[in-house]
Design a protein around this motif. Structure first.
Motif, PDB file in Angstrom:
ATOM      1  N   ILE A  56       0.834  -1.211   0.000  1.00  0.00           N
ATOM      2  CA  ILE A  56       0.000   0.000   0.000  1.00  0.00           C
ATOM      3  C   ILE A  56       0.860   1.249   0.000  1.00  0.00           C
ATOM      4  O   ILE A  56       2.058   1.218   0.318  1.00  0.00           O
ATOM      5  CB  ILE A  56      -0.956   0.024   1.192  1.00  0.00           C
ATOM      6  N   ASP A  57       0.161   2.346  -0.351  1.00  0.00           N
ATOM      7  CA  ASP A  57       0.804   3.663  -0.389  1.00  0.00           C
ATOM      8  C   ASP A  57       0.330   4.547   0.760  1.00  0.00           C
ATOM      9  O   ASP A  57       0.860   5.626   0.970  1.00  0.00           O
ATOM     10  CB  ASP A  57       0.496   4.326  -1.738  1.00  0.00           C
ATOM     11  N   GLY A  58      -0.727   4.097   1.473  1.00  0.00           N
ATOM     12  CA  GLY A  58      -1.273   4.909   2.567  1.00  0.00           C
ATOM     13  C   GLY A  58      -2.707   4.520   2.861  1.00  0.00           C
ATOM     14  O   GLY A  58      -3.151   3.399   2.536  1.00  0.00           O
ATOM     15  N   ARG A  77      -0.524   9.731   3.629  1.00  0.00           N
ATOM     16  CA  ARG A  77       0.491   9.243   2.689  1.00  0.00           C
ATOM     17  C   ARG A  77       1.642   8.553   3.422  1.00  0.00           C
ATOM     18  O   ARG A  77       2.788   8.964   3.336  1.00  0.00           O
ATOM     19  CB  ARG A  77       1.018  10.412   1.864  1.00  0.00           C
ATOM     20  N   ASN A  78       1.282   7.515   4.173  1.00  0.00           N
ATOM     21  CA  ASN A  78       2.309   6.767   4.893  1.00  0.00           C
ATOM     22  C   ASN A  78       1.758   5.372   5.193  1.00  0.00           C
ATOM     23  O   ASN A  78       0.809   5.238   5.963  1.00  0.00           O
ATOM     24  CB  ASN A  78       2.679   7.473   6.189  1.00  0.00           C
ATOM     25  N   PRO A  79       2.316   4.305   4.577  1.00  0.00           N
ATOM     26  CA  PRO A  79       1.779   2.945   4.785  1.00  0.00           C
ATOM     27  C   PRO A  79       1.983   2.431   6.200  1.00  0.00           C
ATOM     28  O   PRO A  79       1.353   1.449   6.603  1.00  0.00           O
ATOM     29  CB  PRO A  79       2.559   2.105   3.776  1.00  0.00           C
ATOM     30  N   THR A 101      -7.355   1.145   2.596  1.00  0.00           N
ATOM     31  CA  THR A 101      -5.954   1.300   2.193  1.00  0.00           C
ATOM     32  C   THR A 101      -5.887   1.671   0.713  1.00  0.00           C
ATOM     33  O   THR A 101      -6.795   1.388  -0.066  1.00  0.00           O
ATOM     34  CB  THR A 101      -5.170   0.009   2.428  1.00  0.00           C
ATOM     35  N   LYS A 104      -0.425   0.618  -4.310  1.00  0.00           N
ATOM     36  CA  LYS A 104       0.673   1.281  -5.012  1.00  0.00           C
ATOM     37  C   LYS A 104       0.231   1.823  -6.363  1.00  0.00           C
ATOM     38  O   LYS A 104       0.741   2.828  -6.851  1.00  0.00           O
ATOM     39  CB  LYS A 104       1.842   0.310  -5.199  1.00  0.00           C
ATOM     40  N   ASN A 105      -0.701   1.077  -6.989  1.00  0.00           N
ATOM     41  CA  ASN A 105      -1.156   1.477  -8.317  1.00  0.00           C
ATOM     42  C   ASN A 105      -2.432   2.314  -8.276  1.00  0.00           C
ATOM     43  O   ASN A 105      -3.088   2.512  -9.303  1.00  0.00           O
ATOM     44  CB  ASN A 105      -1.380   0.232  -9.172  1.00  0.00           C
ATOM     45  N   GLY A 106      -2.825   2.755  -7.084  1.00  0.00           N
ATOM     46  CA  GLY A 106      -3.971   3.649  -6.979  1.00  0.00           C
ATOM     47  C   GLY A 106      -5.273   2.996  -6.621  1.00  0.00           C
ATOM     48  O   GLY A 106      -6.265   3.682  -6.389  1.00  0.00           O
TER      49      GLY A 106
END
Length: 402
Positions: A56-58, A77-79, A101, A104-106
């Motif tokens: 995940i990206d966040g 913006r913090n996994p 969550t 990474k790809n949105g």
């Protein structure tokens, strides 16, 4: 562990978005173990770390109020994050939240279970009191609010329409009194106090208290005015039995429909008005004055006094020269207040100063001190016991001829 729930500003790692299309990715981890703590205008969140943060990206937070739909309110913006707060909320309001969550790809994971939160409130100010003894003002005071986030107090007063409106602000949590000034005497008002935090959150209103301005003194009774004094009017009245009455004010007018003017103030229960005119009427009103300088109500009616009028004027019945002397006679005045008579003799021209012959108890005067060929004019007045003279009679002019 969630330990803070009401910061003073937004976390700088958060970004806010409007509505947009989101792609569901069922393979992303779901947020679990959400805990909340509510404050007056904010909610704090804590959740368990995700099992595979590398996917995940966040995180994204959704919020919903009653009768509305969920909308995205922030992205973290913090996994590795496990905390967030949402502020700027309305006190005592129900909110619903979900967290998902972000891949990474949105893509977006399935939402967490819905969390129900209700924002809290600031407790009302306690021990509010209002005075009942101050002249023309009411003191409202209370206990300091125990919440150290309180910045000020708002004082409200109930209007004639039954609605409370702001009348003042007291700054500082430990400053706990307010004076409502320039109020009518003997009037009651209802007050309440609201505390406000540094963030602008307001407490529940305090209990309503009633204050009252001091009643004016009770009116003066048994006021009397004389009508038998020479050029004076004596006033008297019953003393007030109120301990805080310190003086009395006398108002007077020459006519009932004129404006009454303050002519004197005294600590006694009598007053002598030196009018310096005969047969004059005056009207009086007397009010009590307390130690706060409050007056009793102005009486609707006035007491009439009067100075003693001049006694009746004698009428000369005889004025002749007999045996070289002037004889003046007049009718007696049938009035018990007349104690005697006086005769004025004018020599020569009208501007001469007259001679006065007083202490005459009979109705006859003999002038044996005349100069031959000189004209004399005579007037008679009656005199009462206080020495007040009547208006002079008509003149009698005589001349001694040898």
């Amino acid at each position: 562990m969630l330990v803070s729930c009401a910061p003073t500003r937004k976390n700088n790692v958060l970004s806010f978005f409007g509505k947009k299309e989101e792609t569901l990715n069922p393979n992303l981890p779901i947020v679990q173990g959400i805990k909340t703590i509510d404050d007056v205008q904010s909610v704090g969140f804590e959740w368990q770390p995700v099992s595979n943060p590398g996917l995940i990206d966040g995180f994204v937070l959704y919020r919903m109020q009653a009768d509305q739909s969920f909308r995205r309110v922030a992205i973290v913006r913090n996994p590795l994050a496990t905390h967030y707060y949402d502020d700027g909320l309305t006190p005592q309001t129900q909110y619903y939240y979900q967290i998902a969550t972000i891949g990474k790809n949105g893509g977006i994971s399935r939402a967490s279970e819905t969390i129900s939160v209700r924002t809290s409130f600031i407790n009302p100010v306690e021990s509010v009191f209002a005075s009942h003894v101050e002249p023309k003002e009411i003191k409202v005071f209370w206990s300091p609010h125990p919440n150290p986030s309180i910045d000020k107090y708002i004082i409200q007063r109930e209007g004639s329409d039954g609605k409370f409106s702001n009348i003042g602000v007291v700054k500082n949590r430990l400053y706990v009194e307010y004076f409502d000034k320039d109020l009518p005497d003997g009037s009651a008002y209802r007050y309440r106090v609201i505390a406000e935090s540094f963030e602008g959150a307001k407490s529940l209103p305090s209990a309503v208290v009633t204050g009252r301005t001091k009643e004016p003194p009770i009116g003066v009774t048994s006021v009397q005015a004389s009508n038998n004094l020479t050029r004076k009017i004596q006033l008297s009245w019953t003393p007030s039995d109120q301990k805080d009455v310190v003086s009395y004010r006398i108002y007077a007018a020459n006519k009932m429909d004129e404006r009454f003017k303050n002519i004197a103030e005294t600590n006694d229960t009598s007053y002598l008005d030196n009018v310096d005119a005969d047969g004059v009427q005056r009207f009086y009103k007397v009010v009590a004055v307390d130690k706060y300088n409050l007056e009793s109500a102005m009486p609707t009616t006035a007491i009439q006094g009067m100075t003693l009028p001049r006694p009746a004027t004698p009428m000369i019945t005889k004025g002749t020269i007999e045996d070289g002397q002037a004889i003046i006679e007049w009718q007696p005045i049938q009035d018990g207040r007349v104690k005697g008579y006086a005769v004025y003799r004018f020599d020569g021209n009208s501007s001469s100063k007259p001679l006065r012959f007083g202490d005459i108890t009979k109705t006859r005067f003999v002038d044996n001190n005349m100069v031959s060929g000189q004209k004399y004019r005579y007037q008679v007045v009656s005199v009462d016991g206080a020495g007040l003279e009547s208006n002079p009679s008509k003149e009698v002019e005589l001349r001694l001829d040898r």
